[in-house]
Motif scaffolding. Structure first.
Motif, PDB file in Angstrom:
ATOM      1  N   UNK A  70       1.495  45.260  26.345  1.00  0.00           N
ATOM      2  CA  UNK A  70       0.386  45.651  25.468  1.00  0.00           C
ATOM      3  C   UNK A  70       0.457  47.113  25.037  1.00  0.00           C
ATOM      4  N   UNK A  71       1.035  47.966  25.876  1.00  0.00           N
ATOM      5  CA  UNK A  71       1.089  49.398  25.547  1.00  0.00           C
ATOM      6  C   UNK A  71       2.260  49.742  24.643  1.00  0.00           C
ATOM      7  N   UNK A  72       3.004  48.700  24.141  1.00  0.00           N
ATOM      8  CA  UNK A  72       4.113  48.940  23.232  1.00  0.00           C
ATOM      9  C   UNK A  72       5.437  49.142  23.922  1.00  0.00           C
ATOM     10  N   UNK A  73       5.491  48.919  25.223  1.00  0.00           N
ATOM     11  CA  UNK A  73       6.752  49.073  25.938  1.00  0.00           C
ATOM     12  C   UNK A  73       7.579  47.814  25.762  1.00  0.00           C
ATOM     13  N   UNK A  74       8.827  47.989  25.319  1.00  0.00           N
ATOM     14  CA  UNK A  74       9.750  46.874  25.168  1.00  0.00           C
ATOM     15  C   UNK A  74      10.331  46.554  26.541  1.00  0.00           C
ATOM     16  N   UNK A  75      10.189  45.274  26.944  1.00  0.00           N
ATOM     17  CA  UNK A  75      10.607  44.850  28.269  1.00  0.00           C
ATOM     18  C   UNK A  75      11.753  43.861  28.162  1.00  0.00           C
ATOM     19  N   UNK A  76      12.647  43.931  29.157  1.00  0.00           N
ATOM     20  CA  UNK A  76      13.678  42.901  29.315  1.00  0.00           C
ATOM     21  C   UNK A  76      13.145  41.889  30.308  1.00  0.00           C
ATOM     22  N   UNK A  77      13.061  40.598  29.900  1.00  0.00           N
ATOM     23  CA  UNK A  77      12.446  39.567  30.751  1.00  0.00           C
ATOM     24  C   UNK A  77      13.456  38.492  31.124  1.00  0.00           C
ATOM     25  N   UNK A  78      14.716  38.754  30.836  1.00  0.00           N
ATOM     26  CA  UNK A  78      15.747  37.786  31.180  1.00  0.00           C
ATOM     27  C   UNK A  78      16.965  38.548  31.646  1.00  0.00           C
ATOM     28  N   UNK A  79      17.831  37.851  32.334  1.00  0.00           N
ATOM     29  CA  UNK A  79      19.014  38.495  32.900  1.00  0.00           C
ATOM     30  C   UNK A  79      19.854  39.108  31.781  1.00  0.00           C
ATOM     31  N   UNK A  80      20.303  40.345  32.007  1.00  0.00           N
ATOM     32  CA  UNK A  80      21.176  41.046  31.087  1.00  0.00           C
ATOM     33  C   UNK A  80      22.522  41.256  31.752  1.00  0.00           C
ATOM     34  N   UNK A  81      23.543  40.750  31.135  1.00  0.00           N
ATOM     35  CA  UNK A  81      24.885  40.878  31.692  1.00  0.00           C
ATOM     36  C   UNK A  81      25.741  41.626  30.677  1.00  0.00           C
ATOM     37  N   UNK A  82      26.057  42.870  30.987  1.00  0.00           N
ATOM     38  CA  UNK A  82      26.824  43.682  30.055  1.00  0.00           C
ATOM     39  C   UNK A  82      28.158  43.054  29.737  1.00  0.00           C
ATOM     40  N   UNK A 123       5.752  42.593  17.960  1.00  0.00           N
ATOM     41  CA  UNK A 123       6.452  41.489  18.604  1.00  0.00           C
ATOM     42  C   UNK A 123       7.909  41.516  18.195  1.00  0.00           C
ATOM     43  N   UNK A 124       8.714  40.767  18.923  1.00  0.00           N
ATOM     44  CA  UNK A 124      10.129  40.660  18.597  1.00  0.00           C
ATOM     45  C   UNK A 124      10.353  39.447  17.717  1.00  0.00           C
ATOM     46  N   UNK A 125      11.286  39.583  16.772  1.00  0.00           N
ATOM     47  CA  UNK A 125      11.623  38.478  15.890  1.00  0.00           C
ATOM     48  C   UNK A 125      12.987  37.899  16.223  1.00  0.00           C
ATOM     49  N   UNK A 126      13.747  38.578  17.063  1.00  0.00           N
ATOM     50  CA  UNK A 126      15.031  38.066  17.531  1.00  0.00           C
ATOM     51  C   UNK A 126      15.139  38.349  19.021  1.00  0.00           C
ATOM     52  N   UNK A 127      15.940  37.539  19.713  1.00  0.00           N
ATOM     53  CA  UNK A 127      16.115  37.649  21.167  1.00  0.00           C
ATOM     54  C   UNK A 127      14.770  37.627  21.895  1.00  0.00           C
ATOM     55  N   UNK A 128      13.871  36.775  21.373  1.00  0.00           N
ATOM     56  CA  UNK A 128      12.526  36.718  21.959  1.00  0.00           C
ATOM     57  C   UNK A 128      12.538  36.205  23.381  1.00  0.00           C
ATOM     58  N   UNK A 129      13.562  35.408  23.750  1.00  0.00           N
ATOM     59  CA  UNK A 129      13.627  34.908  25.120  1.00  0.00           C
ATOM     60  C   UNK A 129      14.157  35.956  26.081  1.00  0.00           C
ATOM     61  N   UNK A 130      14.664  37.061  25.541  1.00  0.00           N
ATOM     62  CA  UNK A 130      15.244  38.110  26.396  1.00  0.00           C
ATOM     63  C   UNK A 130      14.341  39.334  26.439  1.00  0.00           C
ATOM     64  N   UNK A 131      13.695  39.637  25.298  1.00  0.00           N
ATOM     65  CA  UNK A 131      12.861  40.831  25.225  1.00  0.00           C
ATOM     66  C   UNK A 131      11.469  40.451  24.751  1.00  0.00           C
ATOM     67  N   UNK A 132      10.471  41.172  25.262  1.00  0.00           N
ATOM     68  CA  UNK A 132       9.116  41.037  24.772  1.00  0.00           C
ATOM     69  C   UNK A 132       8.388  42.352  24.998  1.00  0.00           C
ATOM     70  N   UNK A 133       7.195  42.476  24.375  1.00  0.00           N
ATOM     71  CA  UNK A 133       6.450  43.730  24.433  1.00  0.00           C
ATOM     72  C   UNK A 133       5.282  43.617  25.411  1.00  0.00           C
TER      73      UNK A 133
END
Length: 1536
Positions: free
Chosen positions: A982-994, A970-980
């Motif tokens: 089940x297969x261990x793939x890190x996903x971006x679940x919120x808008x990312x603005x460079x 699991x993520x311990x920081x930026x949990x509202x932006x990233x989550x895992x």
């Protein structure tokens, strides 16, 4: 009091909750990365950045960025409602602390409401302000003096805390006086460059200096001790000694010089004792007269010596090293025999005869009277025998007649020669001088005045002498005789003028030859010369030659060996003569003047010198002597001859070696035995025999003689034992081996050959039961045994040698008959299956194996056999873990062992069972992350949980099995932006603005499902790549320019348009173009320059070119913006209307500037001085104003975090009728200023136990920076250092240093969050310390600085766990004095506890015992971390720990009462608080993490789970999840 405190805290919380939220970041919309602000010199203190234009609705805070340490140097001076904020330093900037961060200090000023960050970085330039520091003030090493040159002896090491490589580069040198044996290299290695010598220097102490580029330095003392090596022979202090002893005296030598005789080992450090001895005495016959003490070296005379017999004796001494006789030294003592008056006077002749000339003066030949007398005797004095002068006649003492008596004429005249020679030739004349004599007198005055007289010999009156001058003259002509030589002997006296006159006489020989030919004065001469001398004068021959005749001397015989000097007349040798070849020569000489000739002979005697060494005559190298030879038997006569004569050829014999068993006659050379010889004691003797002549110096020759002692049968056989004892089974077969007896004979050959026989057997049976091999002594069964018939046999065995007559030895052999064992033991099971948990404590019992045996004694004598490196079985059948073994399921999970039960030690019967041991898993392995890609990127975009974006795959494994090995991520920081997934793939679940944030440091936690849970943490750096999501934006909506046609020139720049794009790369690269091309003007696609392309000659009237400019980026798909371009082509004048000097203006203002701050000025031209211009705002009237002069001002305070860019239109109106107007575009950028960070709470509360381990997390404080993007640059620190806790600089996480160091129930500290510019905020933290029993805390000391030990704490725990077999948790690292100063170089103390696999705390006593038993192993392991000079000490605890438990109950009761009172107030305030919270708008999720024991019991359990097996007092604690945990009152802790 506790209740009041709690009520106050919650009242404050309630008051805060109802206030309006205000802290916003500088650019709340996009955030901003302003990059580097520049550089500051290390040590700088003051403002780092000023932030302006803060809007009223903004709430700003200072946060860490990238690394936590940045904000520890900064503070944020910011008050809610103010328009400016300042980031300043809280302490001097320190490049050394920032070394690992590239000397960069990062921070962020963050808008709290949106989380947008304004990131900053500054470079701290290092200055050379740290000297090198040696790890130790002293280094020492012992090395052998045989250490090879160029070997590294030891290494010194200094560290420089400066950050830059240049300032921290260290050079080493040895300060004067530097030993020439050593050098120091650049890596600190002390190298040997010259061979060592212990005797020259046994220790080298020198100073090594470490210096940096700025000449800052430190020194350390190096002591190198040299270990002596036994490589030198002993030595006497002097090689030659002189001593004396009076004749006729025995005892010690006296007056030994230069000093007493002493020898010592050349290896002074070893200094082995030496043994003294006298090896030889010359002359040899005095060998027995001297003895030397073997230990002290004192030489004594044992028999009196006679000086009249021998005056000088030479002793040859030897000193042998006691432990190695091959190492020896030699010296010589020359002993002088001193005379004593032990002989009466003795004339050397019985009769004397002498001839004197006639007419000698009376009393001329008076001799010594043997008494004292006064001369003259007429004086009235006498002298006694003791030398006293006495008055002889007082009547003669009359002053008037004689005033003084002088009898001090104590020197007689002395002639310069005792004999003078003169010659009177044929040409004589009267008055001629013949010869002059001369005498001298040492007295003065008349006593020294000399007169000469001819006493006699001048009877014929031929001569006279001058009384004063001493000249002898011829007064009368001498009648010469042909062919004869007349001789005259004159006795001349020289007399002084003293009152008592003294005189001396001399002889004057005068020859008067007639008319003669040359001739020898003697016919025969004698002379002596030593052999081996060249050109040696032998004798002078006297000749008579009358001037002016010239004569020649010749050698007539032995001319090859002799020659004669024509001038001196000396006969001498031509070469070396050899006495041994010829001892005398007769040499014929001649003298001739050419007409006459004379001859004489010289008898030359050759004197012998000692030039020949003695030579042995065929000495044997080896002889044999039969042992038992009687003492003084003659063994051999050795003969040596010497060609020299006399003492030079006289040979004496001496002997070395032989262990004192032999002696040799000094004169005859007869070798005899001193004592009977025994071959069995010594079979071979090696002798060294010396033949030495008696010359000075003496010469010698040596020969070696080996004496072999031959055997006789003088030793009987001896058995190895006088009594042998053995056992034989009653079912033994005939011929079975029973026992071997052995007898040895010290003789050799047949005398030592032993034959064996049994001479008697008890009991005596009808049949022979035993037989013995006569050659080998092997006893075998000759018949069947019957235990019932005889249980024991006694055999009398004899051994006989083969000598003549033969000798015998005997021994007794006892044979016990054993009953037969015929029942094998039986296991209760054929296979045993056992399951145990891994990590069991050493020596834990696992299973008990039961065996039965039907024999008479059962299994009482039985034993078990099991081959295993891990397990051991005792005689009772208990299988346990070995003391040095550990069980690790991950290494091996199953053991299959074969156990053998043997019923008796000898010839036992056995059975076998199988033991299968299966290891059960415990959760003892942390999850481990698999390697991640080097670069992890994802494109910016709008992602959601429904449509996430894949970042990368993060996988973790766990060596455990089952739930212990099942890992969740699991993520311990930026949990509202990233989550895992089940297969261990890190996903971006919120808008990312460079453009808002381009990098995320995502903390990923892997946790297993074991009990207790174990975890691992990794930071995944996710870089956001750009997408073309921003349209280019022109700096103005329209651009305009007027140009006079007649002045137009091709290529003339009319104006420049510009646009910006927030994207990067090709997405931000802009190309300019016109929507429709024009023949009059052109637009540069790269620069935006609009230029004239024709001479405009076709333009005859005013024309307006209305063009559309397009700015297009290079993204996919491309995005564009459009602006209007108006170009007025004037044919007559440009001044008929109003025109701005520029179609657009760009201005900037810092945020938070006060109202009415000037921004810039625009200007319009009318072409006429009488026409005036007024200006109007076309938009943004509520924000900006313009006056009659075109000055633009800000009506209110601006905030960059609100709006960064303002673009508006300003209109110019002239005073013409009708009025003309013009417009221009004004762009205003609001620039950022630094604002103070802000904590997300006004106060933090936490709880810990006093037994919490070292670096155990307590609580995480969180601050944000109102400045855009700078929250991640905040650095956390404690306002005041404490030994109890510390804070992670980058995360704000508080952790334990030493909770046991305080007895306070509550500890308060203040945490500071500082932005990169030095602005900071402070928040209080209150920590409740719950006391835990500490009697099982163990303390060890390491001779290492604290900062070095702290870095190695995880490895120290691993090393101690591996050695002790228990899990080790370090609680505290500090100095002996309790300090935790990181720079301390004092001895560090490490406090820890040991926990077994069940979680139970091991008693301190047991841990210390195991520490002592495993001390060497632990030292080896820890030396891998700290180096070879590590020293470990097990410390005893202070008395405070012993007293702690006594107060446990009181503390618990007190805390219980306070807790009850607190809960009442807590419930009341909590109710009010919840109601108010529900009314507030939902705030953004805070990522504050609290590791308080009240919120995350399970986290501590993962890290620190242990119990105590001493007591079973159970305590139940209800956790927030309503799960019960049993705790022992003596440290059974599963959740702290």
């Amino acid at each position: 009091m506790a209740l009041i405190s709690i009520l106050f805290i919650f009242a404050c919380l309630g008051a805060q909750s109802v206030r309006n939220a205000f802290a916003k970041e500088i650019n709340c919309q996009t955030g901003k990365d302003d990059g580097g602000l520049g550089s500051f010199t290390e040590g700088y203190e003051g403002d780092v950045e000023v932030i302006t234009n803060i809007r009223a609705e903004d709430r700003l805070k200072l946060e860490s960025y990238l690394f936590e340490i940045g904000v520890s140097f900064l503070e944020f001076d910011y008050t809610e409602g103010e328009l400016t904020a300042t980031v300043r330093t809280t302490k001097p900037l320190n490049a050394d602390v920032l070394k690992q961060y590239g000397q960069n200090l990062y921070y962020s000023v963050t808008c709290v409401n949106t989380g947008m960050k304004n990131t900053r970085s500054i470079v701290v330039e290092d200055i050379n302000n740290n000297p090198p520091i040696f790890e130790s003030k002293t280094y020492s090493k012992s090395i052998s003096e045989t250490t090879a040159v160029d070997s590294n002896v030891l290494r010194v090491n200094a560290e420089d805390a400066d950050a830059s490589l240049e300032n921290s580069r260290i050079t080493y040198s040895i300060q004067p006086p530097a030993p020439e044996e050593f050098e120091v290299r650049n890596d600190g290695n002390i190298r040997l460059k010259k061979r060592l010598n212990y005797n020259t220097a046994s220790q080298h102490v020198f100073t090594v200096e470490a210096k940096d580029i700025g000449d800052l330095s430190d020194t350390t003392t190096v002591t190198i001790t040299i270990d002596d090596y036994d490589n030198l022979n002993p030595y006497f202090h002097h090689t030659l000694y002189k001593a004396s002893i009076k004749e006729n005296q025995e005892g010690l030598l006296s007056e030994i010089s230069p000093d007493a005789i002493k020898a010592q080992d050349g290896d002074k450090g070893i200094n082995e004792p030496v043994v003294y001895s006298i090896t030889a005495v010359l002359p040899n016959e005095y060998q027995s007269s001297f003895v030397m003490d073997a230990n002290s070296g004192v030489v004594s005379v044992t028999s009196a010596l006679d000086r009249e017999e021998i005056e000088l004796i030479t002793l040859y001494l030897q000193a042998v090293q006691q432990d190695d006789t091959s190492k020896m030294a030699n010296a010589v003592v020359s002993v002088t025999i001193e005379d004593v008056d032990d002989n009466p006077p003795k004339f050397d002749q019985d009769e004397y005869s002498v001839s004197i000339p006639e007419n000698s003066a009376q009393d001329q030949f008076g001799g010594f009277e043997g008494t004292l007398r006064i001369i003259p005797e007429s004086v009235p004095f006498s002298i006694s025998t003791d030398g006293r002068i006495l008055v002889k006649n007082s009547a003669e003492l009359d002053r008037e007649s004689t005033t003084n008596f002088n009898f001090q004429n104590d020197n007689s005249p002395q002639f310069t020669s005792s004999v003078y020679e003169g010659k009177v030739n044929s040409d004589q004349t009267a008055g001629m001088e013949v010869i002059k004599v001369e005498a001298k007198d040492l007295d003065e005055g008349p006593n020294g005045e000399i007169s000469y007289y001819i006493e006699f010999g001048n009877e014929k009156g031929f001569f006279a002498i001058d009384e004063k001058e001493g000249t002898v003259t011829l007064v009368n002509i001498i009648p010469l005789v042909e062919k004869e030589i007349l001789e005259f002997a004159l006795y001349v006296t020289a007399r002084d003028g003293g009152t008592i006159s003294r005189s001396t006489s001399a002889m004057v020989h005068i020859k008067a030859p007639g008319d003669l030919h040359p001739q020898f004065l003697q016919k025969t001469y004698r002379g002596q010369v030593e052999e081996n001398q060249s050109d040696a004068d032998i004798v002078k021959v006297d000749i008579l030659v009358i001037d002016p005749i010239v004569a020649v001397l010749n050698v007539e015989s032995e001319m090859d060996k002799f020659s004669i000097n024509q001038e001196t007349g000396y006969l001498s040798t031509k070469g070396k003569l050899d006495f041994e070849e010829k001892s005398s020569y007769t040499v014929l000489l001649s003298i001739s003047d050419g007409t006459s000739r004379d001859e004489a002979s010289v008898l030359v005697e050759v004197l012998d010198v000692n030039d020949n060494s003695p030579v042995f005559e065929d000495p044997p190298r080896m002889i044999s002597v039969e042992e038992e030879s009687t003492a003084r038997d003659n063994i051999l006569t050795l003969k040596a001859t010497d060609l020299d004569a006399g003492f030079n050829g006289e040979v004496r014999y001496t002997l070395l070696g032989g262990a004192g068993m032999f002696s040799i006659d000094q004169e005859s050379g007869v070798l005899t035995s001193v004592a009977p010889l025994d071959r069995e004691t010594e079979a071979m003797y090696s002798l060294e025999i010396t033949a030495q002549d008696q010359g000075r110096p003496s010469l010698s020759t040596k020969t070696d003689l080996d004496i072999t002692v031959t055997d006789i049968n003088d030793n009987a056989p001896i058995f190895s034992q006088q009594q042998y004892e053995t056992k034989v089974s009653e079912d033994g077969e005939v011929g079975a081996h029973v026992l071997d007896v052995l007898a040895t004979d010290k003789d050799e050959g047949l005398n030592a050959a032993v034959s064996y026989s049994i001479v008697r057997q008890d009991p005596l049976l009808d049949d022979l039961v035993f037989t013995i091999d006569p050659e080998t002594g092997s006893i075998k069964l000759a018949g069947k045994l019957d235990y019932a018939q005889a249980k024991r046999f006694t055999l009398y065995v004899e051994g006989q040698d083969g000598g003549s007559p033969s000798l015998t030895g005997s021994a007794v052999v006892i044979v016990w008959v054993e009953d037969v064992n015929d029942k094998a033991p039986v296991f209760t099971k054929e296979k045993y299956d056992v399951s145990v948990y891994e990590n069991l404590a050493a020596e834990t019992e696992l299973v008990f194996l039961v065996v039965t045996d039907e024999d008479e004694d059962g299994f009482s004598k039985g034993s078990f056999i099991m081959d295993s490196d891990t397990f051991v079985i005792n005689s009772e059948g208990v299988v346990s873990l070995k003391s040095d073994a550990t069980l690790d399921r991950e290494t091996k999970e199953n053991y299959v062992l074969q156990v053998i039960a043997v019923d008796q030690p000898l010839d036992g019967l056995s059975s076998t069972a199988q033991l299968s041991i299966t290891l059960l898993d415990i959760n003892d392995n942390n999850p481990q992350f698999l390697p991640l890609p080097e670069s992890i990127e994802i494109q910016e975009g709008k992602y959601s949980e429904v449509a996430p974006g894949e970042v990368c795959e993060v996988l973790a494994t766990d060596a455990d099995i089952g739930d212990n090995g099942r890992v969740g991520i699991s993520t311990s920081s930026y949990s509202s932006i990233f989550q895992f997934r089940d297969d261990g793939t890190l996903l971006a679940i919120s808008e990312l603005d460079r453009e808002t944030q381009d990098v995320y440091d995502v903390v990923v936690v892997a946790v297993d499902h074991g009990i207790p849970q174990l975890n691992n943490v990794i930071t995944v750096k996710v870089s956001i790549t750009d997408a073309n999501d921003n349209t280019p934006v022109f700096s103005s909506d329209s651009y305009s320019r007027s140009i006079l046609v007649k002045d137009a020139k091709i290529g003339e720049l009319l104006l420049t348009i510009s646009a910006t794009d927030k994207d990067t790369g090709d997405n931000a690269r802009i190309t300019y173009s016109f929507a429709e091309s024009s023949s009059m003007v052109a637009l540069d696609p790269e620069t935006g320059d609009i230029t004239v392309t024709s001479d405009l000659s076709e333009v005859t009237e005013d024309t307006l070119l209305d063009l559309a400019a397009i700015a297009t980026d290079h993204g996919e798909p491309a995005l564009s913006d459009e602006a209007k371009v108006l170009i007025h082509l004037k044919t007559s004048s440009l001044t008929e209307s109003v025109v701005f000097e520029s179609s657009s203006y760009n201005f900037a203002i810092k945020e938070n500037e006060p109202e009415s701050s000037l921004i810039g000025q625009v200007k319009a031209l009318t072409g006429s001085s009488v026409v005036t211009v007024s200006y109007n705002m076309k938009s943004h009237e509520g924000i900006f104003s313009v006056d009659a002069e075109g000055r633009i001002k800000a009506i209110k305070t601006l905030n960059k975090e609100d709006v960064e860019w303002y673009i508006f239109t300003v209109e110019a109106v002239d005073s013409r009728t009708p009025p003309n107007t013009a417009e221009t575009t004004v762009s205003v950028q609001v620039e950022d200023v630094n604002e103070t960070p802000m904590f997300d709470a006004e106060k933090y509360d936490a709880e810990i136990f006093s037994l919490a381990p070292y670096k155990f997390p307590i609580v995480k404080v969180q601050a944000s920076d109102p400045d855009v993007g700078e929250s991640s640059f905040l650095r956390y620190s404690l306002s005041e250092e404490t030994s109890l806790l510390d804070v992670e600089e980058s995360t704000g996480k508080l952790y334990v240093l030493d909770a046991s160091s305080t007895s306070l129930p509550v500890v308060t500290c203040q945490v500071k969050a500082t932005d990169p510019h030095g602005l900071f905020a402070i928040v209080p933290v209150e920590i409740s310390v719950k006391q835990s029993a500490r009697e099982n805390v163990v303390v060890i000391s390491l001779n290492q600085p604290v900062f070095s030990v702290e870095k190695q704490v995880p490895k120290i725990e691993d090393s101690m766990t591996a050695v002790l077999g228990w899990s080790v948790k370090v609680l505290h690292v500090g100095t002996d004095g309790g300090s935790t100063a990181r720079e301390s170089t004092a001895k560090s103390s490490v406090s820890f506890i040991a926990v077994d696999s069940s979680g139970a705390v091991i008693e301190a006593k047991q841990v210390k015992e195991k520490l002592r038993g495993k001390y060497e192993d632990l030292t080896v392991e820890l030396k891998k971390l700290f180096g070879s000079d590590l020293e470990i000490t097990v410390e005893e605890p202070s008395g405070d720990l012993d007293d702690f438990d006594d107060s446990n109950d009181v503390v618990i009761i007190t805390l219980g009462v306070l807790l009850g009172l607190t809960l009442v107030g807590f419930i009341t305030i909590l109710t009010i608080y919840i109601v108010r919270v529900k009314k507030m708008s939902k705030d953004n999720e805070s990522d504050r993490q609290n590791f308080s024991i009240s919120n995350q019991y399970h986290n501590f359990e993962e890290i620190f789970h242990f119990s105590n097996k001493q007591e079973n007092k159970e305590v139940t604690i209800v956790t927030p999840q309503n799960t019960e945990t049993n705790l022992s009152s003596e440290n059974r802790i599963s959740a702290l």
